[in-house]
Scaffold this motif. Structure first.
Motif, PDB file in Angstrom:
ATOM      1  N   CYS A  49      12.373 -44.535  -6.313  1.00 54.19           N
ATOM      2  CA  CYS A  49      12.736 -45.316  -7.489  1.00 54.19           C
ATOM      3  C   CYS A  49      12.262 -46.750  -7.222  1.00 54.19           C
ATOM      4  O   CYS A  49      12.580 -47.314  -6.177  1.00 54.19           O
ATOM      5  N   CYS A 106      15.772 -49.119  -6.620  1.00 52.88           N
ATOM      6  CA  CYS A 106      16.712 -48.938  -5.506  1.00 52.88           C
ATOM      7  C   CYS A 106      16.070 -48.213  -4.325  1.00 52.88           C
ATOM      8  O   CYS A 106      16.669 -48.100  -3.266  1.00 52.88           O
ATOM      9  N   CYS A 166      15.398 -43.904 -11.107  1.00 60.70           N
ATOM     10  CA  CYS A 166      16.329 -42.795 -10.916  1.00 60.70           C
ATOM     11  C   CYS A 166      17.438 -42.800 -11.965  1.00 60.70           C
ATOM     12  O   CYS A 166      18.097 -41.793 -12.181  1.00 60.70           O
ATOM     13  N   CYS A 209      18.787 -48.516 -13.161  1.00 61.14           N
ATOM     14  CA  CYS A 209      17.695 -49.004 -12.310  1.00 61.14           C
ATOM     15  C   CYS A 209      16.495 -49.475 -13.137  1.00 61.14           C
ATOM     16  O   CYS A 209      15.787 -50.391 -12.754  1.00 61.14           O
TER      17      CYS A 209
END
Ligand SMILES: [Zn+2]
Ligand SMILES: [Zn+2]
Length: 236
Positions: A41, A44, A54, A58
């Motif tokens: 991702c 993160c 994800c 995010c």
């Protein structure tokens, strides 16, 4: 004698991994290059097989949809030496070596981009000052390498960038974004229609992704549908 030939004479090209005089990357070091085992991702950095965000959370504040990274970047590792070398000294050999790395990684995902109208490979722009200093935009060279290797993908150099907007080091992400605001734009004469297009944004290194994000914002405003970043390496 061309400048490169003179440079080769004064500073023989040594392997950036082991110093052997066998071009910038000897066959032994080439075999040691390790591709990322999985994509993350972009926010993160949790494992995410296609480099998508994800979660909705995010993806907040990001304009690109996906980020594909080829290698891990750390100060003084082989890829960082190659990228630094490539930034300051034009080399067909490095275009080939680094282009091949990108091609390898993009091949894993290229089926996702199949689009009847073709896919644009859009290089992250350099400002005129930077371009004059270096003599070339490394992202365009990489994009051209990929164009040659993937049918249906076409380089479209449609963005421009203001002088001074490259100095991002040492700034926090918010400051970086502020610093970049409105400094990247579509070129006035960019003729192709981006509406509903899949585009792949090409850059060498990404750290926080702010430059990619600003480019993606401009491309989305111009109508692009899906923007995927493709970078050689991502720093920590
Ligand atoms: Zn070597
Ligand atoms: Zn995430």
């Amino acid at each position: 004698m061309r400048l490169n030939a003179i440079l080769d004479f004064v500073f023989p090209r040594k392997c950036l991994g082991c110093d052997r005089e066998e071009g910038y990357l000897c066959s032994l070091c080439r075999d040691k290059i390790q591709f990322l085992e999985f994509q993350c991702c972009p926010k993160c950095r949790r494992k995410q097989s296609d480099g998508n965000f994800c979660s909705k959370k995010c993806g907040e504040n990001f304009n690109f949809d996906q980020l594909i990274v080829c290698l891990e970047y750390s100060k003084s590792n082989l890829i960082s030496k190659m990228v630094v070398q490539f930034k300051y000294r034009f080399s067909e050999e490095l275009v080939e070596v680094l282009g091949k790395i990108m091609k390898h990684q993009l091949a894993e995902f290229s089926h996702e981009f199949r689009n009847e109208d073709g896919v644009f490979l859009i290089p992250v722009p350099l400002s005129p000052g930077r371009l004059k200093f270096r003599g070339f935009n490394q992202s365009i060279l990489l994009a051209k390498y990929l164009e040659k290797n993937f049918s249906g993908m076409k380089v479209y150099d449609c963005m421009k960038r203001e002088d001074g907007s490259e100095q991002q080091a040492g700034k926090l992400r918010n400051e970086r974004l502020k610093n970049l605001e409105n400094k990247i734009a579509m070129k006035e004469d960019s003729g192709e229609n981006l509406r509903a297009k899949n585009v792949i944004l090409i850059d060498d290194i990404a750290t926080t992704g702010t430059t990619l994000n600003e480019c993606a914002k401009v491309l989305k405003l111009a109508g692009a549908d899906h923007v995927c970043g493709l970078v050689l390496a991502r720093g920590k």
